[in-house]
Design an enzyme around this catalytic site. Sequence first.
Site, PDB file in Angstrom:
ATOM      1  N   GLY A 171     -23.196   6.702  19.130  1.00  0.00           N
ATOM      2  CA  GLY A 171     -22.800   5.706  20.126  1.00  0.00           C
ATOM      3  C   GLY A 171     -21.997   4.569  19.531  1.00  0.00           C
ATOM      4  CB  CYS A 172     -19.003   3.137  19.421  1.00  0.00           C
ATOM      5  SG  CYS A 172     -17.856   3.859  20.618  1.00  0.00           S
ATOM      6  CD  GLN A 173     -20.905  -2.776  22.880  1.00  0.00           C
ATOM      7  OE1 GLN A 173     -21.602  -2.611  21.886  1.00  0.00           O
ATOM      8  NE2 GLN A 173     -21.413  -3.135  24.054  1.00  0.00           N
ATOM      9  CG  PHE A 200     -23.955   1.178  23.158  1.00  0.00           C
ATOM     10  CD1 PHE A 200     -24.769   2.241  23.483  1.00  0.00           C
ATOM     11  CD2 PHE A 200     -23.660   0.957  21.829  1.00  0.00           C
ATOM     12  CE1 PHE A 200     -25.293   3.078  22.506  1.00  0.00           C
ATOM     13  CE2 PHE A 200     -24.181   1.776  20.834  1.00  0.00           C
ATOM     14  CZ  PHE A 200     -24.997   2.837  21.174  1.00  0.00           C
TER      15      PHE A 200
END
Length: 275
Positions: A171-173, A200
């Site tokens: 996951g990343c932003q 996210f």
Amino acid sequence: MNATVKSTNKQARMVSYPRLTAAPRAALLRPCGHRVAVFSPTLPQRMLRVQAQIQQQQVTEGKDEQRWDAQVTEGKVRSLSGSDIRQCLAEGWVLLDVRPPSEARKARIQGAVEVPLFLEDESVRLSSIIKRLSAFGMGGWWLGGTHMVPNPKFLEDVQAKVPKTARLLVGCQKGLRSLAACEQLSIAGYDKLAWVNGGFDSCKKGEVPTVGDVDIRYAGVGGLSEAIGWTEVQQEQNKGLGSVDGALKLVGLILVADLVLFAAEYVEAYMNGKL
């Protein structure tokens, strides 16, 4: 006499003046020994090269995105939403957080393995400075963020922390960097991969277990939009412009801008001898 004057004027117009050329800096000295400011003729060329590199990078990134998306359509990477994260963690998936440190610090995820795919470019080279200024001018001033460079130790650090038999939820932003990370991980031998579609930022409060129960979306805000409470997450939690806190921030920002303007006018008046 008139003919002589006309002849003289014609000769004066035909006089060829020497063209200014770039002279060695050491030779351009005033009689008193002070150096004359010289504009380097290579600077515009270097700026043009950097701009060309940025444009080429944008073209390359477009092709990369198509290749990264193919991982999902081909079934190599599972596409998950924020509502699936807690269930995956309960089933034993390892959450690999590939956000840069500046984002991870704002909202840390409980039990996540943090290995940034990109790092903030802190180089003092001219090309790096131009790229940072370009990033700032193209939205960094409003949204925050800066020019990033790939983390050369990304795979090395992941392999040191996570075995290849693990099921990895990456996951990343925003969602793009994590998909790029999946490609590298797949090539390195990780064959059980999932990706948070939309990053996210697409998650709701509480869907991602964070330290201190911080809304994970706060990690993606910054710049002037965060300072004045313009972002969606701030508006939802009544911390935007409509709140007392947001209004105070806006008033404070206006006062600071007014103070800077007053100081600039004062300095200008002083330099012109009006004070």
